[in-house]
Design a protein around this motif. Structure first.
Motif, PDB file in Angstrom:
ATOM      1  N   PRO A  68      18.544  53.377 -15.906  1.00 44.68           N
ATOM      2  CA  PRO A  68      17.522  53.764 -17.099  1.00 44.68           C
ATOM      3  C   PRO A  68      17.965  53.844 -17.973  1.00 44.68           C
ATOM      4  O   PRO A  68      19.277  53.656 -18.592  1.00 44.68           O
ATOM      5  N   ASP A  69      16.889  53.774 -19.176  1.00 46.93           N
ATOM      6  CA  ASP A  69      17.228  54.476 -20.537  1.00 46.93           C
ATOM      7  C   ASP A  69      18.199  55.137 -20.707  1.00 46.93           C
ATOM      8  O   ASP A  69      18.713  55.544 -21.193  1.00 46.93           O
ATOM      9  N   ALA A  70      17.550  56.174 -19.765  1.00 47.13           N
ATOM     10  CA  ALA A  70      18.889  57.997 -21.031  1.00 47.13           C
ATOM     11  C   ALA A  70      19.632  58.014 -19.466  1.00 47.13           C
ATOM     12  O   ALA A  70      19.769  57.559 -18.476  1.00 47.13           O
ATOM     13  N   PRO A  71      20.770  58.950 -20.811  1.00 45.87           N
ATOM     14  CA  PRO A  71      21.709  58.518 -19.486  1.00 45.87           C
ATOM     15  C   PRO A  71      21.975  59.955 -18.034  1.00 45.87           C
ATOM     16  O   PRO A  71      21.086  60.389 -18.190  1.00 45.87           O
ATOM     17  N   LEU A  72      22.092  59.660 -16.690  1.00 44.96           N
ATOM     18  CA  LEU A  72      22.155  60.124 -16.066  1.00 44.96           C
ATOM     19  C   LEU A  72      23.676  60.485 -15.362  1.00 44.96           C
ATOM     20  O   LEU A  72      24.504  60.009 -14.630  1.00 44.96           O
ATOM     21  N   SER A  73      23.895  61.636 -15.581  1.00 45.33           N
ATOM     22  CA  SER A  73      24.731  62.250 -14.658  1.00 45.33           C
ATOM     23  C   SER A  73      24.422  63.120 -13.842  1.00 45.33           C
ATOM     24  O   SER A  73      23.743  63.496 -13.290  1.00 45.33           O
ATOM     25  N   LEU A  74      25.742  62.676 -13.135  1.00 41.48           N
ATOM     26  CA  LEU A  74      26.116  63.252 -12.366  1.00 41.48           C
ATOM     27  C   LEU A  74      27.136  64.378 -11.388  1.00 41.48           C
ATOM     28  O   LEU A  74      28.487  63.714 -11.531  1.00 41.48           O
TER      29      LEU A  74
END
Length: 671
Positions: free
Chosen positions: A543-549
């Motif tokens: 994805p273009d945006a960060p994906l925090s988990l």
């Protein structure tokens, strides 16, 4: 059909209560009416016998002419204006004639209407008068009978010519009025009541048709009797109307009136009247047939009474909400019916009582129905909720590998304390899951137990084989020794793999989570894999945006390693792989797709179980494959609150394995 709908259907069965009550009320109303009818018939029979004993009703044989009472004098002019109220009850005579008779205190009036479109005219004094159109009038008293000729050549007054010798008491001169038009002629005259006539005859001769020129239909005269009415008033019960009718249905006497006024119980409203007539009293006759003001009755009940049978009938009253009971009995003398007695009694009590009983029943039934429906609805709702809790607990209790859910492990199965059948079912489920949980724990620890127990025998076998290598063995024994050493190596690899699996489950459970950007984790794995896949192509979609988990990145990398190892086993040398990451509604999804053979339908739900593999059986000398890689992938997904799944690609080019991750729970320190 749901349980709630079934209980609602059961609740609707309570509608049988108002239906049964309505049937009961209707039967009681019928019995009440039958009782009143029998009582009124008995009273009518007593009155009829009294009239016969007292001789109040004169015996009359044969047909009669009925003389209707008039409140005032009639103008004798040959026109029927004064006779209009009496016209519906005209009496036929001759071929096409209609006769009306009326009386007041002094005169007897006669009005004859004859239809005749082909006229032959002559005056009564003409010699050929009997050959022309004419009337023959016959008068009879106690002294004898005398006939008169009535004929006229033109409209106006005429004088009747006697055809017989003089008779004491009968007139020699009778004047009349003759009027005619295109449809026929009319004759009007009057006679003194002092003549005391016993019979009257009238005949019409039509010259166009011929016949007997002197014919006349002579009948006895009957009329309304005040004397008989007074005698009747002394015999009939109170609040009952009585009428005496001749055998032809003419009114001879009447006493009393129908009491249709509202009583102490009040008058039913229009809705109550409609309910009574529609739901209870369905056998009411039309009131118009029993009108109190008509001089003649011609009903089915009158015909039966004239034939000698007593009969009663309920009919609608003239007033709203009232009903009338009519009893007709024959007046018999020596086996011959001289007339008919009709007793009528108005009643409001029957409709009022029936309506009150019906409305009370409906209100009670409605209340019972609503209460029963509410109770059943509450019961069904509570039962549905309890069964829903039981279903949810059963679905949560066991995970894919047979392990019990943490909530159940910490407490008891819900509703096990209930004393009903649902409690028995909950306790049965609890015992079942305890047995399943214990057996599952045994299976999960079996590998570690076996690996521990097999280490010592394997060490003994290996040391023995080592000693055999230093011993002098014949050449033909060397292949067997090599095979034994290969078998021992394979068994050792199996034991190490089982031990590694147990340690891996413990390490996954003990992993510490942290907040990371999954894009960096997936990108780092993809960069490392490109050096390992040979000529195969690997695409990485991020994805273009960060994906925090909040997760354990080393566990996710380990799961991706297992997925890549599995994909390389089936991907051709020139094939492709695709690693993608995307955000989901409650976390993230990581998918690894590869080109290769499709998954069998029967195996798609079992790929992530322990000791399950689709790879070809290992050849001698190769390391054994236990099918633990995808099982580790599932453990990692469940540790992150998600699931692992596999599917065939829509275009049929390969398969895709997906990790659905929701993140690990955050630990909270108590204050």
């Amino acid at each position: 059909m749901t349980l709630r709908q079934k209980l609602l259907l059961v609740a609707l069965c309570t509608l049988a209560l108002p239906i049964a009550g309505w049937t009961y009320v209707r039967q009681m109303e019928t019995l009440l009416r039958d009782g009143q009818a029998q009582a009124l018939l008995a009273s009518a029979d007593v009155v009829a016998r009294s009239l016969v004993v007292t001789g109040a009703v004169s015996p009359v044989t044969g047909p009669t002419w009925y003389v209707q009472p008039m409140p005032g004098p009639i103008t004798v002019d040959g026109y029927g204006d004064d006779w209009a109220p009496l016209t519906p009850w005209s009496q036929p005579f001759a071929r096409r004639g209609k006769l009306l008779l009326a009386e007041d205190d002094d005169w007897l009036y006669l009005y004859a209407d004859v239809s005749d479109i082909q006229r032959t005219r002559a005056d009564a004094d003409d010699a050929n008068a009997l050959a022309a159109d004419h009337l023959i009038l016959t008068l009879e008293n106690a002294a004898g009978r005398r006939r008169y000729l009535l004929a006229s050549a033109a409209p106006g007054g005429l004088v009747a010519r006697p055809l017989d010798p003089a008779v004491d008491g009968l007139p020699d001169l009778i004047t009349a009025q003759w009027q005619e038009d295109g449809s026929g002629y009319r004759v009007e005259l009057r006679l003194p009541r002092a003549l005391s006539l016993r019979a009257l005859g009238l005949g019409a001769y039509d010259a166009a048709y011929g016949g007997d020129r002197m014919a006349a239909d002579t009948r006895a005269l009957v009329d309304y009797s005040d004397k008989l009415s007074g005698e009747l008033a002394r015999l009939v019960p109170d609040r009952v109307q009585a009428r005496v009718l001749s055998s032809q249905g003419w009114l001879l006497a009447r006493s009393g009136r129908l009491n249709s006024a509202a009583g102490a119980d009040g008058q039913p409203g229009w809705f109550a009247s409609l309910v009574y007539r529609s739901l209870l009293a369905t056998r009411l006759e039309d009131a118009n047939l029993w009108s109190q003001d008509v001089p003649r009755l011609d009903t089915t009940e009158f015909a039966e009474a004239r034939a000698g049978r007593s009969v009663s009938v309920w009919r609608s009253g003239e007033e709203r909400g009232s009903v009338v009971l009519s009893a007709t009995v024959p007046i018999k003398r020596a086996g011959r019916v001289d007339g008919v007695l009709l007793l009528e009694q108005a009643s409001r009590s029957v409709p009022l009582l029936a309506n009150r009983a019906l409305f009370g029943l409906l209100l009670t039934s409605l209340g019972v129905l609503l209460a029963a429906g509410a109770i059943l609805l509450v019961f069904a709702t509570r039962l549905s909720l309890r069964l829903g809790r039981l279903r949810n607990a059963a679905e949560r209790a066991q995970l894919g590998d047979g392990r019990l859910d943490g909530l159940f492990a910490q407490g008891r199965f819900p509703m096990t304390d209930a004393a009903d059948e649902i409690g028995d079912l909950a306790r049965s489920f609890e015992r079942l899951f305890e047995v399943v949980g214990g057996y599952t724990d045994y299976l999960r620890t079996l590998a570690s137990k076996l690996s521990h127990e097999l280490n010592t025998p394997l060490a003994i076998v290996k040391s023995s084989l080592d000693n055999l290598e230093h011993a002098a063995l014949p050449p033909e024994a060397q292949p067997y020794l090599a095979r034994a050493r290969d078998g021992v190596a394979r068994l050792g690899a199996l034991v190490r793999a089982m031990s590694e699996s147990s340690r891996m489950e413990r390490s996954i459970t003990a992993a510490e989570p942290e907040d990371v950007d999954l894009r960096e984790v997936v990108r780092g794995c993809a960069d490392a894999y490109r050096a390992l896949i040979g000529k195969r192509r690997l695409d990485c979609v991020l994805p273009d945006a960060p994906l925090s988990l909040h997760c354990a990145p080393e566990l996710i990398a380990q799961a991706l390693d297992k997925l890549l190892d599995n994909a390389l086993s089936f991907t051709p040398e020139q094939g492709w792989l695709r690693l993608s990451l995307r955000a989901s509604a409650d976390g993230a999804e990581i998918e690894l797709a590869n080109q290769g053979p499709l998954l069998p339908e029967a195996m798609q739900g079992r790929l992530f179980d322990s000791l399950v593999s689709l790879r070809d059986k290992a050849t001698p000398g190769d390391a054994p494959h236990l099918g633990l890689g995808l099982y580790v992938v599932r453990l990692v997904a469940e540790r992150h609150g998600g699931v692992a799944s596999a599917r065939n690609l829509d275009d049929g080019s390969g398969v895709a394995f997906t990790l659905q991750l929701r993140g690990m729970s955050r630990l909270r320190l108590g204050g």
